[in-house]
Design a protein around this motif. Structure first.
Motif, mmCIF file in Angstrom:
data_model
loop_
_atom_site.group_PDB
_atom_site.id
_atom_site.type_symbol
_atom_site.label_atom_id
_atom_site.label_comp_id
_atom_site.label_asym_id
_atom_site.label_seq_id
_atom_site.Cartn_x
_atom_site.Cartn_y
_atom_site.Cartn_z
ATOM 1 N N CYS A 279 0.699 -1.220 0.135
ATOM 2 C CA CYS A 279 0.172 -0.269 0.039
ATOM 3 C C CYS A 279 0.950 1.385 -0.109
ATOM 4 O O CYS A 279 1.728 1.572 0.923
ATOM 5 N N ASP A 280 0.419 2.070 -1.057
ATOM 6 C CA ASP A 280 1.195 3.372 -1.043
ATOM 7 C C ASP A 280 0.033 4.514 -0.982
ATOM 8 O O ASP A 280 0.444 5.646 -1.222
ATOM 9 N N ASP A 281 -0.973 4.200 -0.441
ATOM 10 C CA ASP A 281 -2.060 5.309 -0.330
ATOM 11 C C ASP A 281 -1.962 5.874 1.092
ATOM 12 O O ASP A 281 -2.304 5.091 2.172
ATOM 13 N N THR A 282 -1.906 7.222 1.212
ATOM 14 C CA THR A 282 -1.674 7.702 2.452
ATOM 15 C C THR A 282 -2.741 7.815 3.327
ATOM 16 O O THR A 282 -2.786 7.992 4.457
ATOM 17 N N ARG A 283 -4.028 7.639 2.545
ATOM 18 C CA ARG A 283 -5.184 7.809 3.381
ATOM 19 C C ARG A 283 -5.461 6.425 3.985
ATOM 20 O O ARG A 283 -6.457 6.201 4.717
ATOM 21 N N SER A 284 -4.991 5.361 3.717
ATOM 22 C CA SER A 284 -5.053 4.066 4.135
ATOM 23 C C SER A 284 -4.590 3.640 5.577
ATOM 24 O O SER A 284 -3.378 4.096 5.721
ATOM 25 N N LYS A 285 -5.166 2.735 6.293
ATOM 26 C CA LYS A 285 -4.734 2.218 7.575
ATOM 27 C C LYS A 285 -3.588 1.131 7.065
ATOM 28 O O LYS A 285 -2.791 0.828 8.102
ATOM 29 N N TYR A 286 -3.517 0.884 5.967
ATOM 30 C CA TYR A 286 -2.488 -0.099 5.332
ATOM 31 C C TYR A 286 -1.143 0.445 4.809
ATOM 32 O O TYR A 286 -0.493 -0.329 4.330
ATOM 33 N N TYR A 287 -1.249 1.966 4.959
ATOM 34 C CA TYR A 287 -0.164 2.751 4.295
ATOM 35 C C TYR A 287 1.254 1.867 4.673
ATOM 36 O O TYR A 287 1.575 1.783 5.988
ATOM 37 N N ASN A 288 2.045 1.817 3.751
ATOM 38 C CA ASN A 288 3.370 1.333 3.678
ATOM 39 C C ASN A 288 3.272 -0.274 4.626
ATOM 40 O O ASN A 288 4.287 -0.666 5.360
#
Length: 163
Positions: free
Chosen positions: A73-82
């Motif tokens: 995940c590379d979406d900064t809005r996600s709780k799964y970011y990075n």
């Protein structure tokens, strides 16, 4: 054991390994999407590989087989970011199963992992280089031959110094 990256070369023991870095260089102020490789001292969390393309992997790092539904995940809005994710995934994520060989073997560099800070950068890997060592979007890339050498020498205590 420590290894260092300086001036587009990785130094490990007596070896000097050519590498590609982010197309905008190295920074100690990494942000998502800046195409820069983060500076600092890091460890390798794990090794991911394509079992359909590589039969034997000799490494002391924890190994995970890349599956077709895996991504990062590379979406900064996600709780799964990075973090590792599984597709289908509604937000932005980088696929780990690719037709090209750059992710046949990849090492997860523990940049921005504990804790994960939004917008500080994601999916920083050490992976296989493209032809002519084309610059990356922030990762480090080396030849497949050099990757096999590197993974045989390192473990979870190995430190990577980027400067």
């Amino acid at each position: 054991m420590n290894i260092k990256l300086k001036n587009k070369f990785i130094y490990i023991h007596e070896y000097r390994i050519k590498c590609a870095i982010g197309k905008r260089g190295i920074t100690d102020k990494k942000v998502e999407g800046d195409n820069k490789t983060p500076a600092g001292v890091f460890r390798f969390d794990s090794l991911f590989y394509r079992k359909d393309r590589l039969k034997k992997i000799k490494s002391k790092l924890p190994k995970k087989i890349i599956k077709k539904n895996m991504g990062w995940c590379d979406d900064t809005r996600s709780k799964y970011y990075n973090k590792l994710i599984r597709f289908p995934f509604i937000l932005s994520a980088e696929k780990l199963w690719l037709n090209e060989n750059i992710y046949d073997i990849l090492l997860v560099i523990n940049y921005n992992t504990k804790p994960v800070i939004k917008k500080k950068g994601s999916a920083i890997f050490l992976h296989i280089a493209k032809k002519n060592y084309k610059p990356t979007r922030g990762c480090i890339a080396i030849s497949k031959k050099d990757m096999n050498l590197l993974i045989s020498k390192i473990n979870i205590k190995t430190k990577l110094k980027i400067y």
